[in-house]
Design a protein around this motif. Structure first.
Motif: not given
Length: 820
Positions: A739-753
């Protein structure tokens, strides 16, 4: 005034030869009167200086640095060393000085090949018989004198003027050192100049040193009327600059013009009492001043710089002054008895460019080019150049044939020394130096020296410490010679030199280490192969009682002539360590000149008022002052510059906090860099990192459940705009959230094996890093090339652990103080 001469206590050193057997009665104190019948100008035998007495007698004296021998007329240099003379010869060579006694003289052993046991026995017998106590012989007959000749003076002459003057100033010249001076100089007879009076010099505008004078023929036709005008540029508030009279003891008529506490005074005596005229204004130092004087019989008028005319009158009935003595300008010449008639006895310190008496304009050069028939210590005035360079804060103006520059005291810089400098890492410009107490006995047997420096020219004296002020005796010197690092040293029986294998790069930081034990010295420069040298002879000790200099010296006359590099160092010096002790380069300095700040992060005082910035090549660390152990030295949030700039915590409380799962991180920061590491938290089994990539915030992490590396990228907000932003980052098992500056939350987008054979981070990366990481770790461990350029504040972990980056102790590397 009749003078009595008290002899020096002649401590005669036997040379331990069986042929020298003398009764100790040969060494004694005695008194005699060194006065002769006749006059100075009628074939007196005085070798250097003659004084007329007033009962048909005269006496002899010697210049500074010389003392009168027992014959009463010849002079000898104060620095004498007893060699292979017989005691009978030495008796004839006993040295006497006014109100002085000598306690010890250095001894040399030219024939050190004699049987050592016999020499030691004879030496012990001599000490017992004579009641003297000398330093003992070292191994292989080595004799190290731990203190220089000690001279006790009852007169007002500075002890340093006799003890340390070794310069050969030629016929008629004299070696002199002022009380506040660091090195001696030659005062030359009129018509001679140069460092050792080796050059012909014609004086146009004389400069007086306070110990100088010019002599002109006695005034004629001035017994009742004198009109005088002169221009002078004084450098001190006291001094005689015009003096003449009837007798050389001031007992009869006289006339004197002088400075007393900054005021101009005219004192005159027509034979029945002294009249005094004193200016209402004070003289202006280091500028040209004009003085006009008019005397007619009893009355006198004085004016300074077009100021108020002041008037005075002499006492008694007599109105004429008889002039038989020479007219002395700038000092007292051979006039005595000054204490009874004048408030000052020292000569003028400064310049004179115009002197006119009764419409006669004087020429200051030596006859026949000028009118002076004698003079001493006169220099050519360069004040016209210096008048255009008004050095401030005690700076001294130095002149050359074409220019004048200011030599600034420690703590000031600029063309006029007008800039106050908060010195942190000293920079030397080729006319700079720092002065310290000498190493003295601490370097006798061994010396371990480490220096970090960055040169900008291939030649220069880095550090020097010697035995005598004239450059003779023991010394050690570290120099740059055509890009090679050289260490030279002399233990008393010949010098040795050790040189680096390769030249060093200019404008780069280098580390030098010198390790010397006895005759052996080893030099290591950076990662070059160590090189070594062995000093010749039998001596193994190094005694360095003179001041130690860093970056240069005030005068290369004090440097051993064996040191071929005769220029000062140009560049920066940030670390000096001597015998394992860190040397406070600036705090321990006794003085210095023309030292400025090197371009370095420490100049910005990143450790605040409560910390000390420790430079480490291009970077630094902070060391908190006593009493601030549990607090961050800087008062504001820490700032980071992107390269080797970080804040590291690995204490048990922090490690426990970052090991929790879920892990909640809340941090406020601002950044000017598009990419860089903001935060790294690693427990040894899992990590969380926050950083910037192309202006966007990204979070990378692993959990204790799997080794896959997961990413969360918040690319809807750019955070490299130099403004404050607040971040909330959460790792909950395999889930990540930003979360940046009380904005919308961003969750996990990618995985590196991760590769199962890929090693994880080393133990050096454990703990919490803010702002960056050491350059050797940051790339391989975090994937970022550098840290951020910005500030971090208000770090909170798991809502209940307020890290308090402002008030917490930690390892801080290359951190500044943020301007909020």
């Amino acid at each position: 005034m009749r003078a009595f001469w008290v002899p020096l206590l002649g401590i005669v050193f036997l040379l331990l030869n069986p042929g020298f057997a003398k009764d100790q009665d040969d060494i004694q104190k005695s008194q005699f009167e060194a006065a002769f019948q006749g006059h100075c100008n009628h074939g007196s035998p005085c070798e250097q200086i003659c004084f007329e007495l007033h009962d048909g007698m005269y006496e002899c004296d010697c210049r500074d640095g010389f003392i009168l021998r027992a014959d009463g007329y010849s002079c000898a240099d104060m620095n004498f060393t007893v060699s292979t003379q017989s005691i009978d010869d030495l008796k004839l060579d006993l040295i006497y000085a006014k109100d002085a006694e000598i306690e010890a003289v250095e001894i040399s052993f030219p024939n050190a090949s004699s049987d050592s046991n016999e020499i030691l026995q004879n030496w012990s017998s001599f000490q017992a018989a004579s009641g003297t106590n000398f330093t003992t012989l070292g191994p292989r007959l080595e004799q190290k004198v731990i203190s220089e000749s000690s001279i006790k003076l009852k007169s007002t002459q500075p002890i340093s003027a006799i003890r340390t003057c070794h310069l050969d100033c030629g016929p008629g010249g004299g070696c002199h050192i002022e009380e506040d001076a660091e090195y001696p100089k030659c005062l030359c007879p009129l018509g001679r100049g140069g460092d050792k009076c080796e050059k012909d010099m014609e004086i146009q505008s004389p400069r007086f040193t306070g110990f100088s004078w010019l002599a002109f023929p006695a005034l004629r036709g001035a017994y009742k009327h004198v009109q005088l005008s002169l221009e002078l540029r004084p450098e001190a508030y006291d001094g005689i600059f015009f003096l003449t009279g009837e007798r050389d003891d001031m007992a009869g008529d006289f006339m004197a013009l002088l400075l007393h506490q900054g005021f101009v005074e005219f004192r005159f005596d027509c034979g029945s009492g002294v009249g005094i005229v004193r200016s209402d204004e004070t003289i202006i130092l280091n500028q040209w001043n004009h003085i006009t004087l008019y005397r007619h019989r009893w009355d006198a008028w004085l004016q300074l710089n077009n100021g108020k005319h002041v008037q005075g009158r002499s006492k008694g009935l007599f109105s004429r002054i008889t002039f038989r003595e020479p007219l002395f300008i700038g000092g007292a010449g051979n006039m005595t008895g000054l204490d009874e008639k004048l408030p000052v006895s020292k000569g003028l310190k400064g310049c004179m460019r115009h002197l006119e008496v009764n419409d006669h304009l004087y020429k200051f050069a030596l006859d026949p080019s000028g009118e002076a028939f004698k003079g001493y210590g006169i220099e050519e005035c360069t004040a016209d150049k210096c008048s255009k360079v008004p050095c401030q804060h005690g700076g001294k103006c130095l002149t050359s044939e074409s220019s004048a520059v200011c030599l600034c005291p420690l703590g000031f810089s600029g063309d006029l020394c007008e800039i106050r400098v908060d010195l942190q890492v000293p920079s030397f410009n080729g006319s700079s130096h720092l002065r310290y107490r000498g190493l003295e006995e601490s370097a006798l047997t061994w010396l371990d020296l480490e220096i970090n420096f960055k040169p900008t020219t291939p030649n220069g004296l880095i550090i020097y410490n010697g035995h005598r002020i004239d450059g003779t005796g023991d010394f050690m010197a570290l120099t740059l010679n055509d890009g090679f690092v050289e260490f030279m040293y002399d233990l008393g029986t010949g010098y040795a030199i050790v040189q680096s294998t390769n030249k060093i790069e200019l404008s780069e930081w280098h580390m030098i280490r010198v390790s010397r034990t006895g005759r052996l010295a080893i030099l290591t420069v950076d990662n070059q192969f160590p090189v070594e040298a062995l000093a010749p002879g039998a001596f193994t000790q190094l005694f360095l009682p003179q001041n130690m200099y860093l970056g240069g010296v005030p005068n290369f006359e004090s440097v051993s002539p064996k040191v071929t590099v005769r220029s000062a160092f140009v560049g920066c010096i940030q670390k000096v360590q001597i015998n394992g002790r860190p040397f406070a380069i600036l705090a321990e300095a006794l003085g210095g000149a023309n030292v400025d700040n090197c371009p370095h992060p420490c100049v910005a005082r990143p450790c605040g008022e409560d910390g000390v910035c420790i430079p480490e090549m291009d970077y630094f660390t902070c060391r908190c002052k006593p009493g601030y152990r549990d607090h961050l030295c800087s008062r504001g949030p820490p700032s980071f510059n992107g390269v080797d700039s970080f804040f590291h915590l690995s204490d048990s409380t922090t490690m426990e906090a970052i090991s929790s799962d879920p892990l909640d991180i809340n941090v406020r920061f601002k950044s000017h860099s598009e990419s860089g590491l903001l935060l790294w938290a690693y427990t040894g089994s899992s990590f969380v990192s926050l950083g910037l990539k192309h202006g966007a915030l990204e979070m990378r992490y692993t959990s204790g459940y799997r080794e896959d590396e997961m990413w969360v990228v918040h690319n809807s907000t750019t955070v490299n705009d130099g403004l404050w932003h607040r971040i909330k980052a959460v790792r909950d098992g395999t889930t990540g959230l930003l979360v940046v500056d009380n904005g919308a939350a961003v969750t996990r987008q990618s995985v590196q094996i991760r590769s199962p054979n890929k090693p994880f981070a080393p133990s050096q990366a454990e703990g919490l890093f803010l702002g960056g990481m050491h350059h050797s770790l940051i790339g391989p461990v975090t994937g970022y090339r550098a840290g951020i350029r910005g500030c971090i504040a208000d770090l909170v972990i798991n809502s209940d652990y307020h890290l308090g980056v402002i008030n917490r102790s930690a390892i801080r590397h290359n951190i500044g103080e943020c301007e909020v």
